[in-house]
Write a protein that holds these residues in place. Structure first.
Motif, PDB file in Angstrom:
ATOM      1  N   ILE A 148       0.317  12.934 -12.041  1.00  0.00           N
ATOM      2  CA  ILE A 148       0.662  13.132 -10.762  1.00  0.00           C
ATOM      3  C   ILE A 148       0.816  14.726 -10.201  1.00  0.00           C
TER       4      ILE A 148
ATOM      5  N   ASN B 255       6.525  12.839  -4.101  1.00  0.00           N
ATOM      6  CA  ASN B 255       5.241  12.303  -4.153  1.00  0.00           C
ATOM      7  C   ASN B 255       5.557  11.146  -5.183  1.00  0.00           C
ATOM      8  N   GLU B 256       5.040  10.136  -4.722  1.00  0.00           N
ATOM      9  CA  GLU B 256       5.119   8.686  -5.624  1.00  0.00           C
ATOM     10  C   GLU B 256       3.675   8.347  -5.868  1.00  0.00           C
ATOM     11  N   ASP B 257       3.731   7.597  -7.085  1.00  0.00           N
ATOM     12  CA  ASP B 257       2.419   6.943  -7.502  1.00  0.00           C
ATOM     13  C   ASP B 257       2.727   5.749  -8.431  1.00  0.00           C
TER      14      ASP B 257
END
Lengths: 114, 113
Positions: free
Chosen positions: B48, B57-59
Protein backbone atom coordinates in the motif's frame (compact mmCIF):
# COMPACT_ATOMS: atom_id res chain seq x y z
CA UNK A 1 3.41 -13.25 -16.68
CA UNK A 2 7.00 -13.39 -15.41
CA UNK A 3 7.34 -9.78 -14.16
CA UNK A 4 10.92 -9.23 -13.03
CA UNK A 5 13.33 -12.14 -13.46
CA UNK A 6 16.80 -12.25 -11.96
CA UNK A 7 19.57 -14.56 -13.11
CA UNK A 8 21.31 -16.36 -11.43
CA UNK A 9 19.50 -17.03 -8.14
CA UNK A 10 22.65 -18.09 -6.29
CA UNK A 11 26.35 -17.67 -6.94
CA UNK A 12 29.60 -18.17 -5.04
CA UNK A 13 32.66 -16.24 -6.21
CA UNK A 14 36.25 -15.97 -5.13
CA UNK A 15 37.73 -12.60 -4.28
CA UNK A 16 38.86 -10.83 -7.43
CA UNK A 17 36.57 -12.68 -9.82
CA UNK A 18 34.12 -10.85 -11.99
CA UNK A 19 30.51 -11.57 -12.83
CA UNK A 20 27.35 -10.04 -14.22
CA UNK A 21 23.88 -10.23 -12.72
CA UNK A 22 21.03 -10.06 -15.19
CA UNK A 23 17.64 -8.49 -14.60
CA UNK A 24 14.88 -8.83 -17.17
CA UNK A 25 11.38 -7.35 -17.05
CA UNK A 26 8.51 -8.03 -19.41
CA UNK A 27 6.25 -5.13 -18.36
CA UNK A 28 7.74 -2.52 -20.73
CA UNK A 29 8.81 -0.44 -17.74
CA UNK A 30 11.01 2.61 -18.20
CA UNK A 31 12.63 2.67 -14.78
CA UNK A 32 14.86 -0.07 -13.40
CA UNK A 33 16.84 -0.33 -10.17
CA UNK A 34 19.44 -2.46 -8.45
CA UNK A 35 19.40 -2.75 -4.65
CA UNK A 36 21.39 -4.76 -2.17
CA UNK A 37 20.14 -6.08 1.15
CA UNK A 38 22.47 -7.00 3.98
CA UNK A 39 21.47 -8.75 7.23
CA UNK A 40 19.44 -6.49 9.51
CA UNK A 41 19.37 -3.77 6.89
CA UNK A 42 16.85 -2.38 4.52
CA UNK A 43 17.43 -2.37 0.78
CA UNK A 44 20.01 0.15 -0.42
CA UNK A 45 20.10 1.54 -3.94
CA UNK A 46 23.20 0.72 -5.99
CA UNK A 47 22.38 2.12 -9.46
CA UNK A 48 19.26 2.96 -11.40
CA UNK A 49 18.11 3.70 -14.93
CA UNK A 50 15.31 5.98 -16.13
CA UNK A 51 15.28 4.58 -19.64
CA UNK A 52 17.15 2.62 -22.27
CA UNK A 53 20.75 3.80 -22.57
CA UNK A 54 20.71 5.72 -19.26
CA UNK A 55 22.23 4.87 -15.89
CA UNK A 56 22.86 6.77 -12.67
CA UNK A 57 24.50 6.16 -9.30
CA UNK A 58 22.54 5.41 -6.20
CA UNK A 59 23.50 5.34 -2.54
CA UNK A 60 26.17 2.59 -2.67
CA UNK A 61 27.60 2.47 -6.24
CA UNK A 62 31.28 1.77 -5.51
CA UNK A 63 32.57 -1.50 -6.95
CA UNK A 64 29.64 -1.93 -9.33
CA UNK A 65 28.88 -1.00 -12.92
CA UNK A 66 25.61 -1.22 -14.83
CA UNK A 67 24.34 -1.14 -18.36
CA UNK A 68 20.90 -0.71 -19.94
CA UNK A 69 21.41 -1.47 -23.61
CA UNK A 70 17.89 -2.81 -24.02
CA UNK A 71 14.80 -1.48 -22.32
CA UNK A 72 13.87 -4.83 -20.82
CA UNK A 73 17.30 -5.65 -19.37
CA UNK A 74 19.40 -4.08 -16.64
CA UNK A 75 22.81 -5.64 -15.96
CA UNK A 76 24.83 -5.28 -12.77
CA UNK A 77 28.55 -6.02 -13.00
CA UNK A 78 31.18 -6.71 -10.39
CA UNK A 79 34.59 -6.24 -11.99
CA UNK A 80 36.66 -7.49 -9.03
CA UNK A 81 34.50 -9.07 -6.35
CA UNK A 82 35.26 -8.35 -2.69
CA UNK A 83 33.91 -10.09 0.45
CA UNK A 84 32.08 -6.85 1.35
CA UNK A 85 29.92 -7.42 -1.71
CA UNK A 86 28.45 -10.58 -0.22
CA UNK A 87 24.76 -9.73 -0.17
CA UNK A 88 21.35 -10.38 -1.62
CA UNK A 89 20.79 -8.31 -4.75
CA UNK A 90 17.32 -7.24 -5.83
CA UNK A 91 16.30 -5.77 -9.13
CA UNK A 92 13.13 -3.72 -9.52
CA UNK A 93 11.27 -1.99 -12.30
CA UNK A 94 8.64 0.72 -12.48
CA UNK A 95 6.52 2.03 -15.30
CA UNK A 96 5.95 5.64 -16.24
CA UNK A 97 6.28 8.76 -14.15
CA UNK A 98 3.07 8.55 -12.13
CA UNK A 99 4.00 8.54 -8.47
CA UNK A 100 1.37 5.96 -7.58
CA UNK A 101 3.10 3.28 -9.65
CA UNK A 102 5.09 1.09 -7.27
CA UNK A 103 8.31 -0.71 -7.98
CA UNK A 104 8.05 -4.41 -8.78
CA UNK A 105 10.84 -6.60 -7.46
CA UNK A 106 12.49 -9.81 -8.57
CA UNK A 107 13.16 -12.61 -6.12
CA UNK A 108 16.81 -11.72 -5.65
CA UNK A 109 20.28 -13.11 -6.31
CA UNK A 110 22.21 -14.44 -3.32
CA UNK A 111 25.89 -13.73 -3.88
CA UNK A 112 28.71 -14.97 -1.65
CA UNK A 113 32.28 -13.77 -2.11
CA UNK A 114 34.91 -15.97 -0.48
CA UNK B 1 22.36 8.75 8.66
CA UNK B 2 19.14 6.80 8.33
CA UNK B 3 16.44 8.77 6.58
CA UNK B 4 13.74 6.14 7.12
CA UNK B 5 13.57 4.46 10.50
CA UNK B 6 11.62 1.46 11.70
CA UNK B 7 12.52 1.32 15.35
CA UNK B 8 10.76 -1.95 16.17
CA UNK B 9 12.65 -4.92 14.72
CA UNK B 10 9.81 -7.28 15.57
CA UNK B 11 6.14 -7.40 16.52
CA UNK B 12 4.01 -10.31 17.70
CA UNK B 13 0.21 -10.27 17.64
CA UNK B 14 -2.59 -12.78 17.90
CA UNK B 15 -4.77 -13.72 14.98
CA UNK B 16 -7.75 -11.41 14.68
CA UNK B 17 -6.15 -8.54 16.56
CA UNK B 18 -4.76 -5.32 15.10
CA UNK B 19 -1.14 -5.04 14.00
CA UNK B 20 0.39 -1.56 14.01
CA UNK B 21 3.76 -1.06 12.33
CA UNK B 22 5.47 2.29 12.69
CA UNK B 23 7.89 4.27 10.55
CA UNK B 24 9.60 7.63 10.99
CA UNK B 25 11.44 9.71 8.41
CA UNK B 26 13.77 12.68 8.58
CA UNK B 27 13.84 14.08 5.04
CA UNK B 28 11.07 16.63 4.53
CA UNK B 29 11.52 16.29 0.74
CA UNK B 30 9.92 12.83 0.78
CA UNK B 31 6.47 13.06 -0.77
CA UNK B 32 5.47 9.48 -1.39
CA UNK B 33 5.52 6.59 1.03
CA UNK B 34 5.07 2.88 0.48
CA UNK B 35 4.87 -0.32 2.47
CA UNK B 36 6.31 -3.56 1.15
CA UNK B 37 5.90 -7.06 2.50
CA UNK B 38 8.64 -9.65 2.16
CA UNK B 39 8.62 -13.39 2.67
CA UNK B 40 11.89 -15.34 3.01
CA UNK B 41 13.67 -16.07 -0.27
CA UNK B 42 11.29 -13.80 -2.20
CA UNK B 43 11.44 -10.22 -3.37
CA UNK B 44 9.50 -7.44 -1.64
CA UNK B 45 5.87 -7.18 -2.70
CA UNK B 46 4.07 -3.85 -2.82
CA UNK B 47 1.33 -3.54 -0.21
CA UNK B 48 0.00 0.00 0.00
CA UNK B 49 1.14 3.58 -0.55
CA UNK B 50 0.23 7.12 0.39
CA UNK B 51 0.95 10.51 -1.08
CA UNK B 52 2.05 13.35 1.17
CA UNK B 53 -1.11 15.27 0.27
CA UNK B 54 -3.20 12.67 2.07
CA UNK B 55 -3.27 11.51 5.67
CA UNK B 56 -4.93 8.13 5.20
CA UNK B 57 -5.24 5.42 2.59
CA UNK B 58 -7.15 2.16 2.91
CA UNK B 59 -7.02 -1.07 0.97
CA UNK B 60 -9.03 -3.89 2.47
CA UNK B 61 -7.49 -4.92 5.79
CA UNK B 62 -4.60 -2.51 5.36
CA UNK B 63 -4.62 1.18 6.24
CA UNK B 64 -1.70 3.56 6.16
CA UNK B 65 -1.75 6.78 8.17
CA UNK B 66 0.58 9.71 7.55
CA UNK B 67 1.36 12.48 10.03
CA UNK B 68 3.51 14.97 8.12
CA UNK B 69 4.11 17.30 11.02
CA UNK B 70 5.54 14.43 13.06
CA UNK B 71 7.21 12.84 10.02
CA UNK B 72 5.57 9.59 11.00
CA UNK B 73 3.55 6.94 9.25
CA UNK B 74 1.97 3.73 10.40
CA UNK B 75 0.49 0.63 8.82
CA UNK B 76 -2.56 -0.92 10.44
CA UNK B 77 -3.60 -4.48 9.64
CA UNK B 78 -7.07 -5.44 10.85
CA UNK B 79 -7.75 -8.25 11.46
CA UNK B 80 -4.31 -9.83 11.46
CA UNK B 81 -3.97 -13.27 9.92
CA UNK B 82 -1.20 -15.89 10.19
CA UNK B 83 -0.44 -15.35 6.48
CA UNK B 84 0.50 -11.77 7.31
CA UNK B 85 3.62 -13.04 9.08
CA UNK B 86 6.48 -11.49 7.11
CA UNK B 87 8.99 -8.65 7.15
CA UNK B 88 7.40 -5.27 6.46
CA UNK B 89 9.49 -2.49 4.96
CA UNK B 90 8.58 1.17 5.00
CA UNK B 91 9.95 3.11 2.03
CA UNK B 92 9.94 6.73 0.93
CA UNK B 93 10.67 8.57 -2.27
CA UNK B 94 10.94 12.10 -3.61
CA UNK B 95 10.94 13.72 -7.03
CA UNK B 96 14.20 13.23 -8.86
CA UNK B 97 16.83 10.49 -8.45
CA UNK B 98 14.65 8.25 -10.55
CA UNK B 99 12.09 8.24 -7.73
CA UNK B 100 14.20 5.53 -6.15
CA UNK B 101 13.13 4.24 -2.77
CA UNK B 102 14.80 4.76 0.59
CA UNK B 103 13.98 1.79 2.80
CA UNK B 104 13.78 1.31 6.52
CA UNK B 105 15.39 -1.76 8.09
CA UNK B 106 12.11 -3.60 8.34
CA UNK B 107 9.86 -5.00 11.06
CA UNK B 108 9.25 -8.73 11.36
CA UNK B 109 5.57 -9.37 12.09
CA UNK B 110 4.55 -12.69 13.61
CA UNK B 111 0.85 -13.48 13.80
CA UNK B 112 -0.02 -16.47 15.94
CA UNK B 113 -3.22 -18.47 15.66
Amino acid sequence: NAGVTQTPKFRVLKTGQSMTLLCAQDMNHEYMYWYRQDPGMGLRLIHYSVGEGTTAKGEVPDGYNVSRLKKQNFLLGLESAAPSQTSVYFCASRGGTERNQPQHFGDGTRLSIL
Amino acid sequence: DQQVKQNSPSLSVQEGRISILNCDYTNSMFDYFLWYKKYPAEGPTFLISISSIKDKNEDGRFTVFLNKSAKHLSLHIVPSQPGDSAVYFCAASRWGAGTALIFGKGTTLSVSS
